[in-house]
Design a protein around this motif. Structure first.
Motif, PDB file in Angstrom:
ATOM      1  N   TYR A  91       0.671  -1.132  -0.141  1.00 45.12           N
ATOM      2  CA  TYR A  91       0.064   0.242  -0.032  1.00 45.12           C
ATOM      3  C   TYR A  91       0.958   1.253   0.028  1.00 45.12           C
ATOM      4  O   TYR A  91       0.353   2.311  -0.011  1.00 45.12           O
ATOM      5  CB  TYR A  91      -0.925   0.154   1.183  1.00 45.12           C
ATOM      6  N   LEU A  92       1.988   1.054  -0.019  1.00 48.41           N
ATOM      7  CA  LEU A  92       2.949   2.315  -0.093  1.00 48.41           C
ATOM      8  C   LEU A  92       2.999   3.340  -1.058  1.00 48.41           C
ATOM      9  O   LEU A  92       2.736   4.318  -1.005  1.00 48.41           O
ATOM     10  CB  LEU A  92       4.160   1.809   0.145  1.00 48.41           C
ATOM     11  N   PRO A  93       2.643   2.874  -2.446  1.00 54.65           N
ATOM     12  CA  PRO A  93       2.388   3.726  -3.679  1.00 54.65           C
ATOM     13  C   PRO A  93       1.155   4.724  -3.311  1.00 54.65           C
ATOM     14  O   PRO A  93       1.045   5.888  -3.786  1.00 54.65           O
ATOM     15  CB  PRO A  93       2.346   2.780  -4.750  1.00 54.65           C
ATOM     16  N   ILE A  94       0.097   4.072  -2.962  1.00 55.53           N
ATOM     17  CA  ILE A  94      -0.953   4.618  -2.758  1.00 55.53           C
ATOM     18  C   ILE A  94      -1.023   5.802  -1.691  1.00 55.53           C
ATOM     19  O   ILE A  94      -1.524   6.762  -1.709  1.00 55.53           O
ATOM     20  CB  ILE A  94      -2.347   3.684  -2.358  1.00 55.53           C
ATOM     21  N   ALA A  95      -0.417   5.297  -0.642  1.00 50.62           N
ATOM     22  CA  ALA A  95      -0.039   6.145   0.494  1.00 50.62           C
ATOM     23  C   ALA A  95       0.839   7.455   0.317  1.00 50.62           C
ATOM     24  O   ALA A  95       0.629   8.549   0.429  1.00 50.62           O
ATOM     25  CB  ALA A  95       0.452   5.426   1.654  1.00 50.62           C
ATOM     26  N   ALA A  96       1.720   6.909  -0.666  1.00 46.32           N
ATOM     27  CA  ALA A  96       2.675   8.161  -1.072  1.00 46.32           C
ATOM     28  C   ALA A  96       1.891   9.262  -2.137  1.00 46.32           C
ATOM     29  O   ALA A  96       2.024  10.388  -1.900  1.00 46.32           O
ATOM     30  CB  ALA A  96       3.708   7.644  -1.692  1.00 46.32           C
ATOM     31  N   THR A  97       0.968   8.667  -2.877  1.00 47.43           N
ATOM     32  CA  THR A  97       0.182   9.427  -3.811  1.00 47.43           C
ATOM     33  C   THR A  97      -0.709  10.352  -2.719  1.00 47.43           C
ATOM     34  O   THR A  97      -0.875  11.497  -3.219  1.00 47.43           O
ATOM     35  CB  THR A  97      -0.652   8.426  -4.822  1.00 47.43           C
ATOM     36  N   VAL A  98      -1.459   9.715  -1.920  1.00 39.24           N
ATOM     37  CA  VAL A  98      -2.362  10.610  -0.846  1.00 39.24           C
ATOM     38  C   VAL A  98      -1.367  11.751  -0.222  1.00 39.24           C
ATOM     39  O   VAL A  98      -1.962  12.993  -0.385  1.00 39.24           O
ATOM     40  CB  VAL A  98      -2.973   9.799  -0.115  1.00 39.24           C
ATOM     41  N   ALA A  99      -0.209  11.247   0.363  1.00 38.89           N
ATOM     42  CA  ALA A  99       0.596  12.256   0.885  1.00 38.89           C
ATOM     43  C   ALA A  99       1.126  13.418   0.152  1.00 38.89           C
ATOM     44  O   ALA A  99       0.983  14.543   0.460  1.00 38.89           O
ATOM     45  CB  ALA A  99       1.781  11.631   1.604  1.00 38.89           C
ATOM     46  N   LEU A 100       1.359  13.192  -1.147  1.00 38.83           N
ATOM     47  CA  LEU A 100       1.945  14.228  -2.050  1.00 38.83           C
ATOM     48  C   LEU A 100       0.490  14.907  -2.554  1.00 38.83           C
ATOM     49  O   LEU A 100       0.861  16.286  -2.540  1.00 38.83           O
ATOM     50  CB  LEU A 100       2.301  13.521  -3.412  1.00 38.83           C
ATOM     51  N   LEU A 101      -0.529  14.624  -2.644  1.00 33.74           N
ATOM     52  CA  LEU A 101      -1.763  15.281  -2.862  1.00 33.74           C
ATOM     53  C   LEU A 101      -1.941  16.410  -1.769  1.00 33.74           C
ATOM     54  O   LEU A 101      -2.273  17.611  -1.689  1.00 33.74           O
ATOM     55  CB  LEU A 101      -3.071  14.330  -3.034  1.00 33.74           C
ATOM     56  N   LEU A 102      -1.991  15.784  -0.533  1.00 34.62           N
ATOM     57  CA  LEU A 102      -1.994  16.676   0.953  1.00 34.62           C
ATOM     58  C   LEU A 102      -1.081  17.533   0.886  1.00 34.62           C
ATOM     59  O   LEU A 102      -1.376  18.832   1.200  1.00 34.62           O
ATOM     60  CB  LEU A 102      -2.177  15.725   2.082  1.00 34.62           C
ATOM     61  N   LEU A 103       0.199  17.344   0.571  1.00 37.48           N
ATOM     62  CA  LEU A 103       1.269  18.346   0.544  1.00 37.48           C
ATOM     63  C   LEU A 103       1.310  19.330  -0.585  1.00 37.48           C
ATOM     64  O   LEU A 103       1.467  20.628  -0.190  1.00 37.48           O
ATOM     65  CB  LEU A 103       2.783  17.674   0.443  1.00 37.48           C
ATOM     66  N   GLY A 104       0.388  19.045  -1.708  1.00 39.83           N
ATOM     67  CA  GLY A 104       0.351  20.053  -2.616  1.00 39.83           C
ATOM     68  C   GLY A 104      -0.703  20.832  -2.067  1.00 39.83           C
ATOM     69  O   GLY A 104      -0.642  22.238  -2.323  1.00 39.83           O
ATOM     70  N   GLN A 105      -1.905  20.430  -1.784  1.00 37.34           N
ATOM     71  CA  GLN A 105      -2.927  21.227  -1.130  1.00 37.34           C
ATOM     72  C   GLN A 105      -2.329  22.374  -0.131  1.00 37.34           C
ATOM     73  O   GLN A 105      -2.720  23.255  -0.031  1.00 37.34           O
ATOM     74  CB  GLN A 105      -3.933  20.317  -0.559  1.00 37.34           C
ATOM     75  N   MET A 106      -1.421  21.749   0.808  1.00 36.78           N
ATOM     76  CA  MET A 106      -1.045  22.475   1.955  1.00 36.78           C
ATOM     77  C   MET A 106      -0.164  23.663   1.273  1.00 36.78           C
ATOM     78  O   MET A 106      -0.133  24.824   1.713  1.00 36.78           O
ATOM     79  CB  MET A 106      -0.330  21.622   2.929  1.00 36.78           C
ATOM     80  N   ALA A 107       0.552  23.156   0.337  1.00 36.68           N
ATOM     81  CA  ALA A 107       1.508  24.303  -0.497  1.00 36.68           C
ATOM     82  C   ALA A 107       0.627  25.338  -1.243  1.00 36.68           C
ATOM     83  O   ALA A 107       1.110  26.474  -1.040  1.00 36.68           O
ATOM     84  CB  ALA A 107       2.318  23.498  -1.541  1.00 36.68           C
ATOM     85  N   ILE A 108      -0.513  24.877  -1.807  1.00 39.10           N
ATOM     86  CA  ILE A 108      -1.237  26.095  -2.251  1.00 39.10           C
ATOM     87  C   ILE A 108      -1.810  26.797  -1.258  1.00 39.10           C
ATOM     88  O   ILE A 108      -1.864  27.984  -1.529  1.00 39.10           O
ATOM     89  CB  ILE A 108      -2.510  25.168  -3.011  1.00 39.10           C
ATOM     90  N   LEU A 109      -2.451  26.251  -0.209  1.00 36.24           N
ATOM     91  CA  LEU A 109      -2.848  27.086   0.931  1.00 36.24           C
ATOM     92  C   LEU A 109      -2.056  28.213   1.475  1.00 36.24           C
ATOM     93  O   LEU A 109      -2.309  29.342   1.450  1.00 36.24           O
ATOM     94  CB  LEU A 109      -3.536  26.053   2.005  1.00 36.24           C
ATOM     95  N   ILE A 110      -0.633  27.531   1.822  1.00 39.10           N
ATOM     96  CA  ILE A 110       0.141  28.583   1.995  1.00 39.10           C
ATOM     97  C   ILE A 110       0.699  29.660   1.050  1.00 39.10           C
ATOM     98  O   ILE A 110       0.712  30.701   1.426  1.00 39.10           O
ATOM     99  CB  ILE A 110       1.399  27.785   2.507  1.00 39.10           C
TER     100      ILE A 110
END
Length: 150
Positions: A91-110
């Protein structure tokens, strides 16, 4: 840097460390104890924001009840956690994809912080009113009274 900013950085650093250890600890009891530390650090950040009610509620509800119950359940049950960890690499690839999505959203918010995006509510408190007093006023007038009348 003033004292509040320094305390915020200390509390948030410990909070990030504790949250990281919650997901990386091998022993579930240690993970629960790190989660309790994370909740206390989050409560301290709420205190710095002058949201005393939310801070005390976090400590009483989550640390005082939910986490203690979870800790006792984890300590009483004899669960084989090694068997639960077998599918980690699958499940690591799925988890990494979700983590990158969340990091991208946080970067957009910041990044959007520089655009002066401000969220205002109709019952926004004045600068002289404390958060606790305004929260109590909103809860017991705008929300509780219509609910009781219904």
């Amino acid at each position: 840097m003033d004292v509040k900013t320094g305390l915020f950085y200390v509390f948030s650093t410990v909070l990030l460390f504790a949250a990281f250890r919650v997901i990386t600890a091998r022993n579930p009891v240690h993970a629960v104890l790190y989660l309790v530390l994370a909740f206390f650090q989050a409560a301290m950040v709420w205190m710095l924001l002058k949201a005393e009610f939310l801070s005390i509620a976090l400590v009483l509800v989550y640390v005082g009840a939910v986490m203690v119950l979870f800790l006792f359940v984890v300590m009483m049950l004899d669960i084989n956690f090694d068997k639960l960890r077998e599918g980690f690499w699958r499940y690591l690839p799925i988890a990494a994809t979700v983590a990158l999505l969340l990091l991208g959203q946080m970067a957009i918010l910041i990044a959007s912080k520089g655009m002066n995006l401000q969220v205002t509510s109709p019952g926004a408190p004045a600068a002289t009113v404390s958060n606790t007093k305004e929260l109590g006023r909103l809860l017991y007038t705008d929300y509780l009274l219509p609910f009781e009348l219904a």
